[in-house]
Design a protein around this motif. Structure first.
Motif, PDB file in Angstrom:
ATOM      1  N   GLN A  83       0.797  -1.223   0.000  1.00  0.00           N
ATOM      2  CA  GLN A  83       0.000   0.000   0.000  1.00  0.00           C
ATOM      3  C   GLN A  83       0.832   1.277   0.000  1.00  0.00           C
ATOM      4  N   VAL A  84       2.138   1.173   0.045  1.00  0.00           N
ATOM      5  CA  VAL A  84       2.993   2.363   0.125  1.00  0.00           C
ATOM      6  C   VAL A  84       4.117   2.251  -0.907  1.00  0.00           C
ATOM      7  N   MET A  85       4.220   3.273  -1.756  1.00  0.00           N
ATOM      8  CA  MET A  85       5.277   3.322  -2.755  1.00  0.00           C
ATOM      9  C   MET A  85       5.924   4.701  -2.717  1.00  0.00           C
ATOM     10  N   VAL A  86       7.248   4.747  -2.803  1.00  0.00           N
ATOM     11  CA  VAL A  86       7.972   6.000  -2.945  1.00  0.00           C
ATOM     12  C   VAL A  86       8.717   5.949  -4.275  1.00  0.00           C
ATOM     13  N   TYR A  87       8.967   7.116  -4.847  1.00  0.00           N
ATOM     14  CA  TYR A  87       9.648   7.144  -6.141  1.00  0.00           C
ATOM     15  C   TYR A  87      10.468   8.418  -6.280  1.00  0.00           C
ATOM     16  N   ALA A  88      11.462   8.341  -7.163  1.00  0.00           N
ATOM     17  CA  ALA A  88      12.271   9.497  -7.544  1.00  0.00           C
ATOM     18  C   ALA A  88      12.408   9.463  -9.059  1.00  0.00           C
ATOM     19  N   SER A  89      12.312  10.637  -9.690  1.00  0.00           N
ATOM     20  CA  SER A  89      12.365  10.660 -11.142  1.00  0.00           C
ATOM     21  C   SER A  89      13.103  11.888 -11.643  1.00  0.00           C
ATOM     22  N   ALA A  90      13.669  11.751 -12.826  1.00  0.00           N
ATOM     23  CA  ALA A  90      14.262  12.867 -13.565  1.00  0.00           C
ATOM     24  C   ALA A  90      13.700  12.801 -14.977  1.00  0.00           C
ATOM     25  N   ASN A  91      13.138  13.908 -15.451  1.00  0.00           N
ATOM     26  CA  ASN A  91      12.467  13.940 -16.748  1.00  0.00           C
ATOM     27  C   ASN A  91      12.909  15.157 -17.535  1.00  0.00           C
ATOM     28  N   ARG A  92      12.884  15.024 -18.828  1.00  0.00           N
ATOM     29  CA  ARG A  92      13.068  16.183 -19.703  1.00  0.00           C
ATOM     30  C   ARG A  92      11.859  16.280 -20.632  1.00  0.00           C
ATOM     31  N   GLY A  93      11.262  17.481 -20.693  1.00  0.00           N
ATOM     32  CA  GLY A  93      10.167  17.758 -21.606  1.00  0.00           C
ATOM     33  C   GLY A  93      10.603  18.754 -22.659  1.00  0.00           C
ATOM     34  N   TYR A  94       9.931  18.709 -23.805  1.00  0.00           N
ATOM     35  CA  TYR A  94      10.340  19.499 -24.960  1.00  0.00           C
ATOM     36  C   TYR A  94       9.111  20.107 -25.621  1.00  0.00           C
ATOM     37  N   LYS A  95       9.240  21.375 -26.003  1.00  0.00           N
ATOM     38  CA  LYS A  95       8.193  22.058 -26.758  1.00  0.00           C
ATOM     39  C   LYS A  95       8.853  22.709 -27.966  1.00  0.00           C
ATOM     40  N   GLY A  96       8.337  22.428 -29.156  1.00  0.00           N
ATOM     41  CA  GLY A  96       8.965  22.871 -30.390  1.00  0.00           C
ATOM     42  C   GLY A  96       9.007  24.381 -30.537  1.00  0.00           C
ATOM     43  N   GLY A  97       9.863  24.857 -31.432  1.00  0.00           N
ATOM     44  CA  GLY A  97       9.972  26.284 -31.692  1.00  0.00           C
ATOM     45  C   GLY A  97       8.700  26.860 -32.295  1.00  0.00           C
ATOM     46  N   GLU A  98       8.562  28.182 -32.191  1.00  0.00           N
ATOM     47  CA  GLU A  98       7.355  28.870 -32.670  1.00  0.00           C
ATOM     48  C   GLU A  98       7.754  30.037 -33.568  1.00  0.00           C
ATOM     49  N   PHE A  99       6.858  30.383 -34.493  1.00  0.00           N
ATOM     50  CA  PHE A  99       7.039  31.587 -35.290  1.00  0.00           C
ATOM     51  C   PHE A  99       6.295  32.738 -34.622  1.00  0.00           C
ATOM     52  N   ASN A 100       6.876  33.935 -34.727  1.00  0.00           N
ATOM     53  CA  ASN A 100       6.349  35.116 -34.050  1.00  0.00           C
ATOM     54  C   ASN A 100       5.219  35.750 -34.868  1.00  0.00           C
ATOM     55  N   PHE A 101       4.032  35.140 -34.790  1.00  0.00           N
ATOM     56  CA  PHE A 101       2.901  35.612 -35.586  1.00  0.00           C
ATOM     57  C   PHE A 101       2.317  36.925 -35.070  1.00  0.00           C
ATOM     58  N   GLY A 102       2.757  37.405 -33.925  1.00  0.00           N
ATOM     59  CA  GLY A 102       2.285  38.689 -33.423  1.00  0.00           C
ATOM     60  C   GLY A 102       3.196  39.850 -33.783  1.00  0.00           C
ATOM     61  N   ALA A 114       9.854  39.352 -36.764  1.00  0.00           N
ATOM     62  CA  ALA A 114       9.065  38.317 -37.439  1.00  0.00           C
ATOM     63  C   ALA A 114       9.959  37.135 -37.781  1.00  0.00           C
ATOM     64  N   GLY A 115      10.241  36.334 -36.781  1.00  0.00           N
ATOM     65  CA  GLY A 115      11.083  35.159 -36.970  1.00  0.00           C
ATOM     66  C   GLY A 115      10.691  34.084 -35.985  1.00  0.00           C
ATOM     67  N   PHE A 116      11.547  33.097 -35.842  1.00  0.00           N
ATOM     68  CA  PHE A 116      11.268  31.963 -34.962  1.00  0.00           C
ATOM     69  C   PHE A 116      11.903  32.184 -33.592  1.00  0.00           C
ATOM     70  N   VAL A 117      11.231  31.693 -32.551  1.00  0.00           N
ATOM     71  CA  VAL A 117      11.830  31.633 -31.227  1.00  0.00           C
ATOM     72  C   VAL A 117      12.226  30.187 -30.943  1.00  0.00           C
ATOM     73  N   ASP A 118      13.179  30.020 -30.051  1.00  0.00           N
ATOM     74  CA  ASP A 118      13.741  28.705 -29.782  1.00  0.00           C
ATOM     75  C   ASP A 118      12.738  27.778 -29.098  1.00  0.00           C
ATOM     76  N   PRO A 119      12.946  26.467 -29.237  1.00  0.00           N
ATOM     77  CA  PRO A 119      12.150  25.520 -28.448  1.00  0.00           C
ATOM     78  C   PRO A 119      12.409  25.725 -26.959  1.00  0.00           C
ATOM     79  N   GLU A 120      11.467  25.281 -26.148  1.00  0.00           N
ATOM     80  CA  GLU A 120      11.674  25.325 -24.705  1.00  0.00           C
ATOM     81  C   GLU A 120      11.843  23.915 -24.165  1.00  0.00           C
ATOM     82  N   THR A 121      12.622  23.803 -23.109  1.00  0.00           N
ATOM     83  CA  THR A 121      12.822  22.517 -22.446  1.00  0.00           C
ATOM     84  C   THR A 121      12.648  22.693 -20.945  1.00  0.00           C
ATOM     85  N   VAL A 122      12.213  21.640 -20.304  1.00  0.00           N
ATOM     86  CA  VAL A 122      12.109  21.600 -18.850  1.00  0.00           C
ATOM     87  C   VAL A 122      12.812  20.343 -18.359  1.00  0.00           C
ATOM     88  N   ASP A 123      13.791  20.508 -17.494  1.00  0.00           N
ATOM     89  CA  ASP A 123      14.412  19.399 -16.772  1.00  0.00           C
ATOM     90  C   ASP A 123      13.781  19.343 -15.393  1.00  0.00           C
TER      91      ASP A 123
END
Length: 739
Positions: A500-519, A526-535
């Motif tokens: 009934q009891v579990m402990v855990y530890a994790s390390a993750n990396r997430g990624y979001k692709g680059g975007e064009f500056n449509f505003g 008027a160009g692209f911004v870099d992708p973002e990452t989260v560790d």
């Protein structure tokens, strides 16, 4: 559908063990070493969740807001999200409908009917879910056709104040021992909830209709095919803002380009606070002395501000069970047309309005092979392809001064990925999970910024601008293209202290692709911004105590947020920039059944999310280093008490809940007048089982009629800002019938 899944269909107890597919296989939520909040369909109904944004009331760390009735959904999890208002932008929290990833925020408003369960996965999901999951993922799992039931279904009818009339549900039938069908539906109508005191009418009506049809075929024991389709239509009155005047009257001046100002007043507040004004006053717009959040004004009638949305989609999911592993192919296509005029001056005068048009079309294909979960080594591997084409048209009409500007463009996105994840049981208690995903994104863009001469009409569509021609300062950039590659993944170590009891530890990396500056309003931006990452680094515990009468889950986390894609609102444009940040915090979810029939639930989120490198984000060129991330309140708390008891041989229940949200800034500049100071919302619900499978309920939301705000925008170049009010007190009754 598994036996466990069948059981959870009608179990509305918050202590029920919900079967989830967070790791692309059936597991109970308590056994998955991932921070996840999950609700089955019966729980959602018992909690009074009727719209997607209601999930935030019961999910620590989740903030769900919108800047339009249907299309403008913006989601944050643990402070990670993007304030994009453009169809061409991708959210940082991915939304899935069954096997289909829905990229555009415009698709996220139709998901809460005929739902089997909702899973909120917190933190980066960069291995199995891939791109655009730096904040997490929200999965809506619909009720599927059932080969084992001749006829099954439910109908829910909700009636309430503001003219609420909502009917939703689903019906399914086994047509033979190899073919079954299910049809889900919703019809949601509601009158206006705010008083437009300038027009002496109610505003922000809702009109939404949707249907979903799914056909399950199982020609052999090993092979199954699920074919589905959906159509949705919305005709809702667009949102209304409250204006916040920010100009110091002593700093107004007149130059060759017209009126301007050089200073802000000391204490801006909702409406026109003492010592404040806006340059709108010079256009004949009076100060706004009505500071009630639920009292608004607009020059647009309901017909002139109608948000029109038509959407359809289709999907095909095939599974073949080889015994030791199952091969899955998930194919989908979604298509949407949106038109949304918006009054962005929050006055009864024809000063400024936007006519937003978006046309996203997306195709996705995933193929994966998943082991049967037996043995010490469990694994999943696969490939993914995504293609999207979007047309974005956004003219801003400044009718009061006879000019306008805006942007138009087309964007094509192609993404491919390969992924694998394996879990190995090192011994009876210790488990190691390692996963990797390689991704590649490519965007092709045609973009135009334009100005035009306004003839004073209230709404300018893009076709109207084209008909009369672009003005000075307009420019076009075609054939803009850029590609990015990324390797993301996860390492998790979990340990079962006992069953009934579990402990855990994790390390993750997430990624979001680059975007064009449509505003953008200049070729330089008027160009692209870099992708973002989260560790992300996380420690957690999932536990049940006292013969499963107490459940205690908690997680502590630390994120390194690199190149966060931020939206800068100022002169009516919404340009993108990159910033670095760090996020740390903890969450606790507690559910207890101290005596038979009584359920107590609490969820706490503590969050410290700040920018570490965000240069030149202020109008004067100053940095925002040390500022809090937008939509990341330091604390949220949800409390619920529910009591089920026997009344006349039938089950009755009473329920009360409270939700606290601390101050949250809607803008990275952290100015108090573009924030909410913090508020409590209280709800109540009472239900009675009239007969077998027939339940009647009475409910009230926002009992105290608390005035609060859910979103805000800084248009400081015009000397004011905008706040979006929350929902006033609402009440009504419902009837639910299952068969």
């Amino acid at each position: 559908m598994s036996t466990q899944a069948h059981a959870q269909e009608t179990d509305n107890s918050l202590m029920s063990d919900i079967v989830v597919t967070a790791r692309k296989r059936d597991e109970t939520a308590q056994s998955v070493p991932v921070a996840i909040s999950a609700f089955n369909g019966a729980q959602l109904q018992a909690l009074g969740v009727t719209e997607s944004k209601d999930l935030g009331k019961f999910t620590p760390g989740l903030q769900w807001k919108s800047d339009s009735p249907f299309a403008g959904n913006v989601i944050f999890v643990r402070g990670v999200g993007n304030n994009t208002t453009l169809f061409t932008g991708s959210p940082a929290v991915a939304v899935y409908l069954d096997e289909s990833y829905l990229n555009s925020q415009a698709f996220h408003g139709f998901s809460t009917f005929d739902v089997d369960r909702v899973e909120v996965l917190k933190g980066p999901q960069g291995t199995l879910y891939g791109r655009n999951t730096t904040g997490g993922a929200i999965k809506y799992i619909t009720k599927q056709p059932d080969l084992n039931k001749d006829l099954t279904g439910e109908v829910n009818v909700n009636l309430g104040n503001f003219g609420l009339r909502k009917v939703d549900g689903g019906i399914g039938a086994a047509l033979s021992d190899k073919v079954a069908v299910r049809i889900g539906f919703v019809s949601h109508d509601r009158g206006g909830i705010y008083d437009d005191y300038a027009r002496n009418t109610k505003t922000t009506d809702v009109n939404v209709k949707a249907i979903r049809v799914q056909l399950l075929m199982k020609p052999t024991e090993e092979f199954s095919v699920l074919l589905g389709g959906t159509y949705a239509r919305a005709r809702s009155d667009d949102v209304r803002f409250k204006r916040v005047d920010t100009v110091d009257p002593a700093t107004i001046s007149f130059g060759p380009g017209g009126p301007g100002f050089s200073g802000r007043c000391a204490n801006p507040g909702v409406g026109t606070a003492p010592g404040c004004t806006s340059i709108l006053q010079l256009l004949g717009v009076p100060d706004d002395l009505n500071r009630d959040a639920f009292q608004v004004q607009s020059n647009l009638s309901k017909r002139e501000s109608l948000e029109r949305v038509n959407s359809w989609g289709t999907w095909l999911t095939m599974n073949y069970d080889f015994g030791a592993a199952t091969l899955t192919s998930a194919t989908s296509y979604y298509h949407l047309n949106h038109q949304g005029p918006q009054d962005v001056d929050a006055t009864a005068f024809n000063v400024a309005a936007i006519f937003d048009e978006g046309r996203p079309r997306q195709f996705s294909q995933e193929v994966r092979l998943t082991s049967d979960g037996s043995g010490d080594f469990r694994w999943v591997l696969g490939g993914y392809y995504f293609h999207e084409s979007i047309t974005q048209l956004k003219p801003v009409n400044l009718a009061a001064i006879g000019i306008g500007f805006g942007s138009a463009g087309k964007q094509k996105t192609a993404a491919i990925a390969a992924f694998a994840e394996g879990s190995y049981r090192l011994d009876d208690a210790l488990d190691l999970t390692v996963g990797l995903r390689w991704s590649r994104d490519k965007r092709d863009v045609d973009f135009s910024y334009f100005t035009f001469a306004s003839d004073g009409r209230e709404n300018y569509r893009y076709r109207d601008v084209v008909a009369q021609g672009f003005g000075p300062g307009s420019f076009t950039l075609n054939d803009q293209s850029k590609a990015w590659s990324n390797l993301s993944g996860r390492v998790t170590l979990s340990y079962k202290i006992d069953e009934q009891v579990m402990v855990y530890a994790s390390a993750n990396r997430g990624y979001k692709g680059g975007e064009f500056n449509f505003g953008s309003d200049t070729p330089a931006t008027a160009g692209f911004v870099d992708p973002e990452t989260v560790d992300a680094f996380e420690l957690g515990i999932k536990s049940q105590w006292f013969d499963r009468r107490l459940r205690f889950n908690a997680a502590a986390f630390y994120y390194r947020y690199k190149d966060k894609q931020e939206t800068l609102f100022d002169t009516g444009t919404a340009t993108l920039s990159n910033a670095d940040a760090r996020v740390k915090g903890m969450e606790v979810e507690l559910t207890a059944v101290p005596v038979q029939g009584l359920t107590l639930n609490a969820g706490l989120s503590l969050l410290d999310a700040k920018y570490t490198d965000f240069p030149a984000c202020q109008p004067n060129g100053a940095a925002c280093d040390g500022n809090r991330l937008s939509d990341s309140p330091k604390s949220t708390l949800n409390l619920l008490a529910k009591y089920d008891f026997d009344l006349g041989g039938r089950t009755a229940s009473i329920q009360g809940s409270g939700n606290w949200t601390a101050q949250r800034y809607f803008d990275f500049r952290n100015v108090n007048y573009i924030s909410d100071d913090g508020y409590w919302l209280f709800d109540a619900r009472a239900s009675y089982e009239l007969m077998d499978n027939l339940t009647a309920s009475l409910w009230v939301q926002n009992i105290a009629n608390t005035r609060y705000y859910t979103n805000g925008f800084d248009v400081s170049a015009f000397g004011y800002s905008l706040l979006l009010p929350g929902t006033p007190r609402s009440y009504g009754g419902s009837i639910s019938y299952r068969f």
